[in-house]
Structure formats: C-alpha cells, structure tokens
Design a protein around this motif. Structure first.
Motif, short mmCIF file in Angstrom:
data_model
loop_
_atom_site.label_atom_id
_atom_site.label_comp_id
_atom_site.label_asym_id
_atom_site.label_seq_id
_atom_site.Cartn_x
_atom_site.Cartn_y
_atom_site.Cartn_z
N MET A 159 39.75 52.12 36.19
CA MET A 159 40.10 50.72 36.51
C MET A 159 39.35 49.79 35.56
O MET A 159 38.15 49.94 35.36
N TRP A 160 40.09 48.85 35.00
CA TRP A 160 39.47 47.89 34.08
C TRP A 160 38.71 46.81 34.85
O TRP A 160 38.98 46.55 36.02
N ASP A 161 37.77 46.18 34.18
CA ASP A 161 37.03 45.08 34.81
C ASP A 161 37.91 43.85 34.96
O ASP A 161 37.82 43.13 35.97
N ARG A 162 38.77 43.61 33.97
CA ARG A 162 39.50 42.35 33.96
C ARG A 162 40.81 42.51 33.20
O ARG A 162 40.88 43.24 32.21
N LEU A 163 41.82 41.80 33.65
CA LEU A 163 43.11 41.81 32.98
C LEU A 163 43.63 40.38 32.88
O LEU A 163 43.77 39.69 33.90
N LEU A 164 43.87 39.92 31.66
CA LEU A 164 44.46 38.61 31.43
C LEU A 164 45.95 38.80 31.20
O LEU A 164 46.36 39.61 30.36
N VAL A 165 46.78 38.07 31.95
CA VAL A 165 48.24 38.22 31.84
C VAL A 165 48.89 36.85 31.72
O VAL A 165 48.25 35.81 31.86
N ASP A 166 50.22 36.90 31.47
CA ASP A 166 51.04 35.68 31.36
C ASP A 166 50.45 34.74 30.30
O ASP A 166 50.12 33.59 30.58
N CYS A 167 50.30 35.26 29.10
CA CYS A 167 49.73 34.45 28.01
C CYS A 167 50.40 34.79 26.69
O CYS A 167 51.03 35.84 26.53
N ALA A 201 49.17 40.58 27.39
CA ALA A 201 48.13 40.93 28.36
C ALA A 201 46.96 41.55 27.60
O ALA A 201 47.14 42.21 26.57
N ILE A 202 45.76 41.31 28.12
CA ILE A 202 44.54 41.82 27.50
C ILE A 202 43.70 42.49 28.58
O ILE A 202 43.32 41.86 29.57
N GLY A 203 43.38 43.77 28.38
CA GLY A 203 42.51 44.49 29.30
C GLY A 203 41.09 44.51 28.78
O GLY A 203 40.86 44.73 27.59
N ILE A 204 40.13 44.28 29.68
CA ILE A 204 38.73 44.18 29.29
C ILE A 204 37.87 45.06 30.20
O ILE A 204 38.04 45.04 31.43
N THR A 205 36.96 45.82 29.59
CA THR A 205 35.99 46.60 30.35
C THR A 205 34.67 46.62 29.59
O THR A 205 34.67 46.79 28.36
N ASP A 206 33.57 46.43 30.31
CA ASP A 206 32.24 46.44 29.71
C ASP A 206 32.13 45.48 28.53
O ASP A 206 31.48 45.77 27.52
N GLY A 207 32.80 44.34 28.65
CA GLY A 207 32.69 43.30 27.64
C GLY A 207 33.52 43.52 26.40
O GLY A 207 33.48 42.71 25.47
N LYS A 208 34.31 44.60 26.38
CA LYS A 208 35.14 44.89 25.21
C LYS A 208 36.62 44.96 25.57
O LYS A 208 36.98 45.22 26.73
N ILE A 209 37.45 44.74 24.58
CA ILE A 209 38.90 44.83 24.77
C ILE A 209 39.29 46.30 24.75
O ILE A 209 38.99 47.03 23.81
N VAL A 210 39.96 46.73 25.81
CA VAL A 210 40.38 48.12 25.89
C VAL A 210 41.88 48.29 25.64
O VAL A 210 42.34 49.38 25.33
N ARG A 211 42.62 47.18 25.76
CA ARG A 211 44.05 47.25 25.48
C ARG A 211 44.58 45.84 25.28
O ARG A 211 44.19 44.91 26.00
N VAL A 212 45.45 45.66 24.30
CA VAL A 212 46.14 44.39 24.10
C VAL A 212 47.57 44.68 23.74
O VAL A 212 47.86 45.59 22.94
N GLY A 213 48.49 43.97 24.35
CA GLY A 213 49.91 44.19 24.07
C GLY A 213 50.77 43.34 24.97
O GLY A 213 50.28 42.42 25.64
N LYS A 214 52.06 43.63 25.00
CA LYS A 214 52.96 42.91 25.90
C LYS A 214 52.66 43.30 27.35
O LYS A 214 52.22 44.42 27.63
N ARG A 215 52.90 42.39 28.25
CA ARG A 215 52.61 42.66 29.67
C ARG A 215 53.36 43.89 30.16
O ARG A 215 52.83 44.68 30.94
#
Length: 403
Positions: A1-9, A29-43
């Motif tokens: 499970m990621w720490d944070r997910l930014l969507v609709d952007c 969408a951008i997935g973030i874990t431990d302060g780093k980007i773990v995935r970036v792409g379309k939602r």
C-alpha cells in the motif's frame, strides 16, 4: 500500500518527448511512498492501487517543485540606498568604487549576530518557499575571510533545519576583495584557496565552489587557480561569468566540467560551444539584468543552437537582484530574455536540478525521484510565464508531505 496517491490532475513531468517539452500526462495520478515517487501515469493505469491517503486535485496542474539554483540568501541589512543611487544614474561599478556594493553587505553581515542573520534570512527563505520552491541553493560570499565564510555556510545549513525545503550550500570563495587586500591580491587568493577550501572540503560544508570572474572581481588566472584546487579536493565548480564583460570565464569553467556558468550576458560563441561540450548549464538571472537596467541580453539563440540547457534563478541578493518571487523570475526570463514559457519552467525545474548536480534526485516527476511537487490552480501552464508576479502554488509538497 502506498503512502499517498494524487489523482484527477494534469501532470507536467518535465520529461521531454518529441513535440511535448513538458512531458504532459492528462488525467494523471502520482503514487508516493517514503517520500519518493513510486508510480506516475494516467489514472486508468493506476486503477485498483491502494493508498493510505488519496488526494483528488480537481483538475489542477502538478509540476516538479521549483528549484532556485542561484541565490545569495544569507546576508545582513539591505542596500536600498544603492537602489536610489542606481536610479539616479550611477553604474554598478561606480557604486562599488564608492564603497558600496558587496563591501557594504559584508560589513553589515559581519556586524549581525548569527540569530539576527537567521531571522532575516528565514523571512526571505519563506518567501521563496511560498512561491513554490522546494530546493534553494545558498551561496556564502559575504564574509571575505575563511572564518566568516565558514560561518555563513553553517548558517545556511542551519536555515534549513526544521523547514520543508532542501538547502544546497555553495562556497562562493572568490566574491570580492576586502578593502585591506587590494594591494595583496595574491596573498588573499592564496589564503582562500589554501586555508578555506580544505576546511570546507574536510567538513563537507558545501556542495560546490563558486567564484566571480569579471572586471570588478577576480581575474581568469585567479579563478582558474581556485578551480584547480577545488577539483583536486573533489568539489564541483560553478562560476559567475561574462556578466559585465567577456573574460573567457565560461570557456575556462567548461574545462573543469563546471556544473554551471551564471549570468552570461557577454558570452561569445566559443564560450557557448565549450559549455555545450562540457555539459555545463547556463543559469540565466533576469532579476539582475532588470535591476541593473542592462541592455545586452544573454545569447539565447546560441544556447538553443548548441543545445546548452538553460536554468533560471532569482539571484536573490541585496544589491543587484532583490528578487523573492520565483514565478516573477520565470516571467522575466520570458519577457526580458525571450524564453518560451516551457523553457522558463524547465529552467526552474529539470535544468536547475542539473545546475546543482541533483538531476538524479529532483527536477522531474518520475519513478524513483523525490516527491517534491507543486500544485497549481491554472488553466494552462503558460500562465506561469504570463502573469507578472503570480502568487505561489495552491499546494507545495516536499518529500511527499505538504509543507
């Protein structure tokens, strides 16, 4: 499970593609874990992923956090009186010869206590952070002796403690001659090289070494002596070059694989070619150009033609660029120097990271990079270069956390 997910952007990754210099991802969408980007792409590509925190950004733009790669942020007092002199017709060189300029700031900086310098500098730091900066380079240079320069580097480091920002300290070892050393140039340069440089390298107080090579500062030979010593100690170099005249500084700096050469209004094509071959970044400083009412612009077309990356910075300092708005620096780079809005944004993100030697960590939105981001409520990112003094982003994210 990621720490944070930014969507609709809408995401400007700053990973350029043919026909798309900003590397834009719609409905991203951008997935973030431990302060780093773990995935970036379309939602849709991240559908089904789980995160502890999901932030819907309602169509906002996301860019890398802004990087101010050239500042003189730590200093005492100000030079508003010199501003009045310049407006009355005095030149920068005339102000310096009259006892103003860098010398006056050195005096006020030495007179201030550490706490006073921290308090004054923190206000400037916060202004740049509100403007969207997540990384800020800070030069020394207002000490002019080994002990005082080390003091300023330590204050710069302390300034970042407890703040949601990355401070990158630079030793500006040769900035100006102290008044008492004008007849002892060789001795002064030797002291800064033989005493200051080894101490800074030993204690890892700076990420790079800088100098001011121009008519009112240090000669090409003096600067090269510094660069040779810094390189021997494993410290990367940068240079204030070709601001008031063409001394060949950028070409010399390129021989030492300098991270950047900054200002560059008077550079010639040979200097640009040398920078291109060395991978040296051209740091453009429109705030100083504006404040000094200069008329000779950096050769933007030459930089483009030779593929030299162009960074943009505030050059925040008390005398020639009292500029505290990164978005205004972006606008000035467009309106005064002719950069496109895309070039100017790259100048305060991916190319600024290169100028600091940090391109593997920050400057683009990509898997594995630190999650330094800025969220902008704009219709188009061209507005960053359009508005004069646009306020900062709606949200600033440093290492994955709002700050």
């Amino acid at each position: 499970m990621w720490d944070r997910l930014l969507v609709d952007c809408k995401i400007a990754t700053l990973q350029a593609r043919p026909g798309d210099p900003l590397g834009i991802i719609d409905n991203g969408a951008i997935g973030i874990t431990d302060g780093k980007i773990v995935r970036v792409g379309k939602r849709t590509e991240l559908a089904g992923t789980r995160a502890k925190q999901v932030d819907a950004l309602d169509g906002a733009w996301v860019t890398p956090g802004l990087i101010d790669c050239h500042t003189h942020l730590v200093f005492g007092g100000n030079r508003a009186d010199e501003h009045a002199m310049l407006r009355a017709g005095a030149t920068y060189e005339e102000v310096a010869k009259a006892g103003g300029g860098i010398a006056s700031t050195v005096e006020r900086t030495k007179a201030a206590s550490d706490d006073e310098l921290l308090e004054q500098s923190r206000a400037r730091l916060h202004a740049l952070m509100r403007g969207g900066c997540t990384t800020i380079e800070i030069k020394s240079g207002y000490g002019l002796d080994p002990k005082s320069e080390i003091r300023l580097l330590k204050i710069a480091e302390s300034l970042g403690e407890g703040e949601a920002v990355r401070i990158v300290p630079t030793l500006l070892a040769l900035h100006a001659l102290p008044a008492g050393s004008r007849d002892r140039r060789a001795h002064y340069v030797g002291e800064m090289i033989d005493k200051l440089l080894p101490a800074v390298a030993r204690d890892q107080l700076a990420a790079s070494v800088d100098a001011y090579c121009d008519t009112i500062a240090f000669t090409l030979a003096e600067t090269e002596r510094l660069f040779a010593a810094a390189t021997e100690l494993g410290l990367p170099v940068r240079l204030h070059a070709e601001q008031l005249s063409n001394r060949g500084g950028a070409k010399m700096a390129a021989r030492y694989k300098a991270l950047s050469a900054d200002h560059l209004e008077h550079i010639d094509e040979a200097g640009v070619e040398a920078m291109a071959q060395a991978g040296t970044v051209a740091v453009l400083l429109p705030g100083a150009f504006y404040a000094l009412q200069e008329t000779k612009k950096p050769p933007i077309d030459l930089f483009r033609a030779h593929g030299v990356p162009m960074a943009v910075a505030t050059d925040c300092n008390p005398g020639t660029s009292p500029l505290l708005s990164p978005t205004l620096a972006i606008n000035m780079a467009c309106t005064l120097f002719g950069l496109t809005p895309e070039e100017a944004l790259a100048g305060m993100t991916v190319n600024a990271a290169r100028a600091l030697g940090l391109e593997l960590e920050i400057g683009t939105i990509a898997t594995g990079k630190i999650a330094d981001l800025a969220v902008w409520r704009l219709e188009s990112l061209t507005e960053l270069g359009y508005w004069i003094g646009l306020p900062g982003p709606e949200r600033r994210i440093f290492a994955g956390v709002d700050g």
